[in-house]
Design a protein around this motif. Structure first.
Motif, PDB file in Angstrom:
ATOM      1  N   ARG A  20     -29.234  -3.150 -37.370  1.00  0.00           N
ATOM      2  CA  ARG A  20     -28.180  -2.356 -36.733  1.00  0.00           C
ATOM      3  C   ARG A  20     -28.712  -1.043 -36.144  1.00  0.00           C
ATOM      4  O   ARG A  20     -28.352  -0.676 -35.015  1.00  0.00           O
ATOM      5  N   GLU A  21     -29.576  -0.352 -36.888  1.00  0.00           N
ATOM      6  CA  GLU A  21     -30.100   0.942 -36.399  1.00  0.00           C
ATOM      7  C   GLU A  21     -30.958   0.750 -35.161  1.00  0.00           C
ATOM      8  O   GLU A  21     -30.898   1.546 -34.215  1.00  0.00           O
ATOM      9  N   ALA A  22     -31.782  -0.301 -35.178  1.00  0.00           N
ATOM     10  CA  ALA A  22     -32.673  -0.544 -34.028  1.00  0.00           C
ATOM     11  C   ALA A  22     -31.847  -0.804 -32.764  1.00  0.00           C
ATOM     12  O   ALA A  22     -32.155  -0.274 -31.688  1.00  0.00           O
ATOM     13  N   VAL A  23     -30.782  -1.573 -32.904  1.00  0.00           N
ATOM     14  CA  VAL A  23     -29.942  -1.884 -31.734  1.00  0.00           C
ATOM     15  C   VAL A  23     -29.253  -0.604 -31.244  1.00  0.00           C
ATOM     16  O   VAL A  23     -29.207  -0.337 -30.030  1.00  0.00           O
ATOM     17  N   ALA A  24     -28.771   0.206 -32.174  1.00  0.00           N
ATOM     18  CA  ALA A  24     -28.107   1.461 -31.785  1.00  0.00           C
ATOM     19  C   ALA A  24     -29.084   2.377 -31.052  1.00  0.00           C
ATOM     20  O   ALA A  24     -28.733   2.981 -30.023  1.00  0.00           O
ATOM     21  N   ALA A  25     -30.321   2.454 -31.536  1.00  0.00           N
ATOM     22  CA  ALA A  25     -31.320   3.328 -30.897  1.00  0.00           C
ATOM     23  C   ALA A  25     -31.641   2.831 -29.485  1.00  0.00           C
ATOM     24  O   ALA A  25     -31.788   3.631 -28.551  1.00  0.00           O
ATOM     25  N   LEU A  26     -31.723   1.516 -29.335  1.00  0.00           N
ATOM     26  CA  LEU A  26     -32.028   0.948 -28.008  1.00  0.00           C
ATOM     27  C   LEU A  26     -30.923   1.248 -26.999  1.00  0.00           C
ATOM     28  O   LEU A  26     -31.181   1.435 -25.808  1.00  0.00           O
ATOM     29  N   ALA A  27     -29.680   1.285 -27.465  1.00  0.00           N
ATOM     30  CA  ALA A  27     -28.543   1.460 -26.555  1.00  0.00           C
ATOM     31  C   ALA A  27     -28.269   2.919 -26.194  1.00  0.00           C
ATOM     32  O   ALA A  27     -27.538   3.198 -25.225  1.00  0.00           O
ATOM     33  N   GLU A  28     -28.860   3.835 -26.934  1.00  0.00           N
ATOM     34  CA  GLU A  28     -28.599   5.263 -26.700  1.00  0.00           C
ATOM     35  C   GLU A  28     -28.930   5.648 -25.261  1.00  0.00           C
ATOM     36  O   GLU A  28     -30.012   5.349 -24.756  1.00  0.00           O
ATOM     37  N   GLY A  29     -27.967   6.272 -24.575  1.00  0.00           N
ATOM     38  CA  GLY A  29     -28.200   6.722 -23.198  1.00  0.00           C
ATOM     39  C   GLY A  29     -27.982   5.646 -22.145  1.00  0.00           C
ATOM     40  O   GLY A  29     -28.154   5.893 -20.951  1.00  0.00           O
ATOM     41  N   CYS A  30     -27.611   4.435 -22.569  1.00  0.00           N
ATOM     42  CA  CYS A  30     -27.364   3.353 -21.595  1.00  0.00           C
ATOM     43  C   CYS A  30     -25.887   3.344 -21.188  1.00  0.00           C
ATOM     44  O   CYS A  30     -25.002   3.579 -22.008  1.00  0.00           O
ATOM     45  N   GLY A  31     -25.628   3.042 -19.919  1.00  0.00           N
ATOM     46  CA  GLY A  31     -24.253   2.907 -19.454  1.00  0.00           C
ATOM     47  C   GLY A  31     -23.808   1.453 -19.483  1.00  0.00           C
ATOM     48  O   GLY A  31     -22.616   1.143 -19.429  1.00  0.00           O
ATOM     49  N   LEU A  32     -24.787   0.557 -19.535  1.00  0.00           N
ATOM     50  CA  LEU A  32     -24.488  -0.880 -19.454  1.00  0.00           C
ATOM     51  C   LEU A  32     -25.434  -1.630 -20.379  1.00  0.00           C
ATOM     52  O   LEU A  32     -26.633  -1.331 -20.428  1.00  0.00           O
ATOM     53  N   ILE A  33     -24.870  -2.599 -21.111  1.00  0.00           N
ATOM     54  CA  ILE A  33     -25.685  -3.472 -21.968  1.00  0.00           C
ATOM     55  C   ILE A  33     -25.457  -4.902 -21.514  1.00  0.00           C
ATOM     56  O   ILE A  33     -24.308  -5.367 -21.457  1.00  0.00           O
ATOM     57  N   LEU A  34     -26.535  -5.589 -21.182  1.00  0.00           N
ATOM     58  CA  LEU A  34     -26.452  -7.017 -20.844  1.00  0.00           C
ATOM     59  C   LEU A  34     -26.871  -7.767 -22.099  1.00  0.00           C
ATOM     60  O   LEU A  34     -28.055  -7.794 -22.441  1.00  0.00           O
ATOM     61  N   HIS A  35     -25.893  -8.350 -22.796  1.00  0.00           N
ATOM     62  CA  HIS A  35     -26.201  -8.976 -24.087  1.00  0.00           C
ATOM     63  C   HIS A  35     -26.441 -10.477 -23.900  1.00  0.00           C
ATOM     64  O   HIS A  35     -25.516 -11.286 -23.926  1.00  0.00           O
ATOM     65  N   PHE A  36     -27.719 -10.813 -23.713  1.00  0.00           N
ATOM     66  CA  PHE A  36     -28.131 -12.209 -23.523  1.00  0.00           C
ATOM     67  C   PHE A  36     -28.953 -12.700 -24.717  1.00  0.00           C
ATOM     68  O   PHE A  36     -29.529 -13.783 -24.675  1.00  0.00           O
ATOM     69  N   GLY A  37     -29.023 -11.894 -25.802  1.00  0.00           N
ATOM     70  CA  GLY A  37     -29.858 -12.257 -26.952  1.00  0.00           C
ATOM     71  C   GLY A  37     -29.134 -13.168 -27.926  1.00  0.00           C
ATOM     72  O   GLY A  37     -27.942 -13.450 -27.790  1.00  0.00           O
ATOM     73  N   GLY A  38     -29.884 -13.626 -28.932  1.00  0.00           N
ATOM     74  CA  GLY A  38     -29.313 -14.499 -29.967  1.00  0.00           C
ATOM     75  C   GLY A  38     -29.757 -15.940 -29.770  1.00  0.00           C
ATOM     76  O   GLY A  38     -30.549 -16.253 -28.891  1.00  0.00           O
ATOM     77  N   VAL A  39     -29.204 -16.816 -30.621  1.00  0.00           N
ATOM     78  CA  VAL A  39     -29.539 -18.244 -30.552  1.00  0.00           C
ATOM     79  C   VAL A  39     -28.757 -18.857 -29.392  1.00  0.00           C
ATOM     80  O   VAL A  39     -27.560 -18.614 -29.258  1.00  0.00           O
ATOM     81  N   SER A  40     -29.431 -19.664 -28.550  1.00  0.00           N
ATOM     82  CA  SER A  40     -28.775 -20.094 -27.308  1.00  0.00           C
ATOM     83  C   SER A  40     -28.522 -21.598 -27.223  1.00  0.00           C
ATOM     84  O   SER A  40     -28.115 -22.102 -26.173  1.00  0.00           O
ATOM     85  N   VAL A  41     -28.763 -22.296 -28.313  1.00  0.00           N
ATOM     86  CA  VAL A  41     -28.434 -23.733 -28.351  1.00  0.00           C
ATOM     87  C   VAL A  41     -27.886 -24.070 -29.740  1.00  0.00           C
ATOM     88  O   VAL A  41     -27.880 -23.219 -30.625  1.00  0.00           O
ATOM     89  N   GLU A  42     -27.468 -25.332 -29.911  1.00  0.00           N
ATOM     90  CA  GLU A  42     -26.867 -25.716 -31.196  1.00  0.00           C
ATOM     91  C   GLU A  42     -27.896 -25.747 -32.328  1.00  0.00           C
ATOM     92  O   GLU A  42     -29.026 -26.217 -32.139  1.00  0.00           O
ATOM     93  N   HIS A  43     -27.522 -25.202 -33.476  1.00  0.00           N
ATOM     94  CA  HIS A  43     -28.361 -25.172 -34.677  1.00  0.00           C
ATOM     95  C   HIS A  43     -27.436 -25.175 -35.880  1.00  0.00           C
ATOM     96  O   HIS A  43     -26.234 -24.956 -35.747  1.00  0.00           O
TER      97      HIS A  43
END
Ligand code: 15L
Length: 277
Positions: free
Chosen positions: A58-81
């Motif tokens: 959670r902290e790493a994601v918050a630090a990455l987003a600091e100062g951003c106006g837009l987040i393109l969230h394309f991460g995570g698992v992308s097929v069935e598992h």
């Protein structure tokens, strides 16, 4: 207004779509912050940063987003598992991204999926408000992401564009994609509109090109000022015969995802005439 004048965070940067977006959006002058659990396989473009991070941190994601106006969230698992593989990145991970957006005051574009609706039969045309019918744990996790977007708009005023992505490939390769193909150019133009639209609230978009055989109809594209320009129609003759020999996959919009672990033995219920395409 252009939210791409500020840094833009792209999660899932090392995936197929992520790499494409890193290249294309940098060429458009966007200042990207790339992140992924896996190393970035290409050369990091000039002016762009890449940081390896886990969406479950959670902290790493918050630090990455600091100062951003837009987040393109394309991460995570992308097929069935199995559920256990998907839950961390796609459920906790999504929560961390929306929390980070709330703290940064950023807008989110969420890579949702057609698999939120994969158990609809192929001869039904869906509108944006139709009930979800996920075709597996992956589709279910994307449904959860969409609902997070709705919650964070209603409760915190965090804006989201929920893009129910069909099939992003340079060109369609099978009959189903005559309905689901989403050209890279149309995806990039959608993201440009998401960065410049003045107020979008919580908007839902069917992520597909202007395919005549599309499974999908009305959505919020007018609010965002976007219209696709490509179409899979010119591949119709070549691809129409390219079907699978799997009746469950062929019956459902989600294709092969619908038949993974499928255990029903009865015939699928018939479609009501009024809902037919
Ligand atoms: C998706 O959501 C997947 O991420 C992608 O791998 C494709 O399978 C696509 O849907 C599709 O339905 O074609």
């Amino acid at each position: 207004m252009n939210l791409a004048d500020q840094p833009v965070l792209l999660t899932g940067a090392s995936g197929t779509i992520g790499r494409l977006l890193a290249r294309r959006l940098t060429a458009l002058g966007w200042t990207l912050r790339l992140t992924d659990l896996l190393p970035f396989p290409d050369e990091v473009p000039p002016g762009v940063t890449f940081r390896q991070a886990d969406l479950q941190d959670r902290e790493a994601v918050a630090a990455l987003a600091e100062g951003c106006g837009l987040i393109l969230h394309f991460g995570g698992v992308s097929v069935e598992h199995p559920f256990e593989t998907i839950a961390g990145p796609n459920l906790a991970g999504c929560f961390h991204v929306w929390e980070a957006a709330r703290m940064a005051g950023a807008r989110i574009v969420f890579a949702s999926s057609n698999h939120v609706f994969g158990f609809y039969p192929r001869d039904v045309r869906l509108d944006e408000a139709d009930p979800m019918r996920p075709d597996g744990f992956y589709g279910l996790s994307k449904a959860y992401g969409e609902l997070l977007g709705r919650l964070y708009w209603d409760k915190h005023g965090v804006e989201s564009v929920l893009v129910r992505i069909g099939s992003v490939l340079p060109e369609p390769v099978e009959a189903r994609m005559l309905s689901t193909w989403f050209s890279p150019d149309d995806l990039v133009s959608l993201l440009q509109c998401c960065a410049t639209a003045p107020a979008i609230g919580c908007a839902t978009i069917w992520g597909a090109s202007a395919n005549t055989r599309s499974f999908w109809g009305r959505d919020d594209r007018d609010r965002i000022g976007w219209a696709p320009r490509d179409s899979a129609d010119r591949w119709e003759e070549r691809l129409s015969p390219l079907v699978t020999d799997d009746p469950v996959a062929e019956h459902h919009q989600g294709g092969r995802f619908a038949s993974i672990d499928y255990s029903r033995t009865d015939k699928p219920p018939a479609v009501t005439a009024s809902r037919k395409r």
